[in-house]
Design an enzyme around this catalytic site. Structure first.
Site, PDB file in Angstrom:
ATOM      1  N   GLY A  22      20.111 -11.021  15.776  1.00 15.62           N
ATOM      2  CA  GLY A  22      19.331 -10.561  13.859  1.00 15.62           C
ATOM      3  C   GLY A  22      18.251 -10.748  13.837  1.00 15.62           C
ATOM      4  O   GLY A  22      18.027 -10.452  12.565  1.00 15.62           O
ATOM      5  N   SER A  23      17.156 -10.201  14.714  1.00 16.34           N
ATOM      6  CA  SER A  23      16.250 -10.386  14.522  1.00 16.34           C
ATOM      7  C   SER A  23      15.527  -8.287  14.245  1.00 16.34           C
ATOM      8  O   SER A  23      14.927  -8.211  13.429  1.00 16.34           O
ATOM      9  CB  SER A  23      15.159 -10.957  15.597  1.00 16.34           C
ATOM     10  OG  SER A  23      14.801  -9.196  17.003  1.00 16.34           O
ATOM     11  N   LEU A  49      31.520   1.172  19.722  1.00 13.65           N
ATOM     12  CA  LEU A  49      32.643   1.811  19.296  1.00 13.65           C
ATOM     13  C   LEU A  49      33.981   3.491  19.322  1.00 13.65           C
ATOM     14  O   LEU A  49      33.447   3.329  19.817  1.00 13.65           O
ATOM     15  CB  LEU A  49      31.716   2.154  17.410  1.00 13.65           C
ATOM     16  CG  LEU A  49      30.870   1.321  17.464  1.00 13.65           C
ATOM     17  CD1 LEU A  49      29.145   1.882  16.915  1.00 13.65           C
ATOM     18  CD2 LEU A  49      31.278   0.307  16.544  1.00 13.65           C
ATOM     19  N   ASN A  98      21.399   3.595  14.975  1.00 13.28           N
ATOM     20  CA  ASN A  98      21.055   2.034  16.749  1.00 13.28           C
ATOM     21  C   ASN A  98      20.387   2.136  16.921  1.00 13.28           C
ATOM     22  O   ASN A  98      19.212   2.885  17.237  1.00 13.28           O
ATOM     23  CB  ASN A  98      22.853   2.563  17.340  1.00 13.28           C
ATOM     24  CG  ASN A  98      22.735   1.237  18.578  1.00 13.28           C
ATOM     25  OD1 ASN A  98      23.116   0.399  18.548  1.00 13.28           O
ATOM     26  ND2 ASN A  98      22.193   2.687  19.961  1.00 13.28           N
ATOM     27  N   HIS A 107      18.799   1.156  20.256  1.00 14.31           N
ATOM     28  CA  HIS A 107      18.778   0.461  21.451  1.00 14.31           C
ATOM     29  C   HIS A 107      17.714   0.192  22.820  1.00 14.31           C
ATOM     30  O   HIS A 107      16.758   1.037  22.069  1.00 14.31           O
ATOM     31  CB  HIS A 107      19.315   1.786  22.506  1.00 14.31           C
ATOM     32  CG  HIS A 107      20.045   1.415  23.804  1.00 14.31           C
ATOM     33  ND1 HIS A 107      21.001   0.986  23.856  1.00 14.31           N
ATOM     34  CD2 HIS A 107      19.523   2.137  24.923  1.00 14.31           C
ATOM     35  CE1 HIS A 107      21.251   0.772  25.754  1.00 14.31           C
ATOM     36  NE2 HIS A 107      20.193   1.693  25.581  1.00 14.31           N
TER      37      HIS A 107
HETATM   38  C1  GAR Z   1      17.568  -5.880  20.262  1.00 16.46           C
HETATM   39  O1  GAR Z   1      16.903  -5.869  21.369  1.00 16.46           O
HETATM   40  C2  GAR Z   1      18.913  -4.912  20.410  1.00 16.46           C
HETATM   41  O2  GAR Z   1      17.391  -3.278  20.762  1.00 16.46           O
HETATM   42  C3  GAR Z   1      19.707  -4.698  21.378  1.00 16.46           C
HETATM   43  O3  GAR Z   1      20.676  -6.361  21.453  1.00 16.46           O
HETATM   44  C4  GAR Z   1      19.556  -6.617  20.887  1.00 16.46           C
HETATM   45  C5  GAR Z   1      19.532  -7.230  19.194  1.00 16.46           C
HETATM   46  O4  GAR Z   1      18.412  -8.353  19.133  1.00 16.46           O
HETATM   47  N1  GAR Z   1      20.687  -3.501  21.429  1.00 16.46           N
HETATM   48  C6  GAR Z   1      21.704  -3.313  22.528  1.00 16.46           C
HETATM   49  O5  GAR Z   1      21.599  -3.855  23.177  1.00 16.46           O
HETATM   50  C7  GAR Z   1      22.327  -2.315  21.663  1.00 16.46           C
HETATM   51  N2  GAR Z   1      23.067  -1.686  22.755  1.00 16.46           N
HETATM   52  P1  GAR Z   1      18.502  -9.271  18.011  1.00 16.46           P
HETATM   53  O6  GAR Z   1      20.147  -9.442  17.032  1.00 16.46           O
HETATM   54  O7  GAR Z   1      17.575 -10.581  17.167  1.00 16.46           O
HETATM   55  O8  GAR Z   1      17.827  -8.045  16.587  1.00 16.46           O
END
Ligand code: GAR
Length: 208
Positions: free
Chosen positions: A12-13, A90, A104, A106
């Site tokens: 969740g950063s 989704l 979103n 990515h």
């Molecule tokens: C982030 O790097 C985001 O871009 C990626 O997951 C990570 C979540 O980090 N998202 C995906 O890969 C979506 N397909 P976080 O939980 O620390 O925000």
């Protein structure tokens, strides 16, 4: 005041970066997850943000899970739903329900490297630049209109982890800006493009 619901699956950063940006005229109505042990849920709860989770493994189909998640989300009457590391594919029903108000992040420069393991694949492909994309969500995976992109160099000695860390710093800058732009009504979708009105150029970054 715009109501924002943020969906996470783990750390969740990015959600934290959005919360800490203290964006004017938005209210973080809830942080929801498909994983009750997501570290980000505890972080949000400590800050008195409403949190909830739904374990996707308890549902017999993707659609049933998405419908239950939609009910939870809609209870907060969201103006915007933010996928911040929500690691679920989704259904078209979910995407259509939130059309134009679902974004979103990515970790690649779309349209390159949709799906998983983006940093590993960028290194293997010999890319000299990698990055992240914030986009509106459409039923086709990682393909909706692009709001912002951030780029970083790929170094010879990079691993997927070192590259991910470099990209993540850019994610934390761009995502709050995109949410602020949405909340201020500055983003217009025209075809598959996003135009930021009234006149400012869309942010793109190349960071060392
Ligand atoms: C982030 O790097 C985001 O871009 C990626 O997951 C990570 C979540 O980090 N998202 C995906 O890969 C979506 N397909 P976080 O939980 O620390 O925000």
């Amino acid at each position: 005041m715009k109501n924002i619901v943020i969906l996470i699956s783990g750390r969740g950063s990015n959600m934290q970066a959005i919360v800490e940006a203290a964006i004017p005229n938005i209210r973080i109505a809830a942080v929801l997850s498909n994983n009750e042990n997501a570290a980000g849920l505890a972080w949000a709860a400590e800050r008195s943000i409403a949190t909830d989770s739904l374990n996707h493994k308890r549902f017999s189909s993707r659609l049933e899970f998405d419908q239950a998640m939609m009910e939870k989300i809609d209870a907060y009457q969201p103006d915007l739903v933010v996928l911040a590391g929500f690691m679920r594919i989704l259904t078209p029903e979910f995407c259509r329900h939130y059309e134009g108000r679902l974004i979103n992040i990515h970790p690649s420069l779309l349209p390159a490297f949709t799906g998983l393991h983006t940093h590993e694949r960028a290194i293997e492909a010999g890319c000299r630049i990698a990055g992240c994309t914030i986009h509106f969500v459409t039923p086709e995976l990682d393909c909706g209109p692009v709001i912002a992109q951030g780029a970083v160099p790929v170094f010879d000695d990079d691993t997927a982890d070192t590259l991910a860390a470099r990209v993540l710093k850019v994610e934390h800058q761009l995502f709050p800006q995109a949410v602020a732009d949405f909340a201020a009504g500055r983003l217009k979708i025209i075809g598959n493009r996003v135009v930021r009105s009234p006149s400012a150029k869309l942010e793109s970054q190349l960071l060392a």
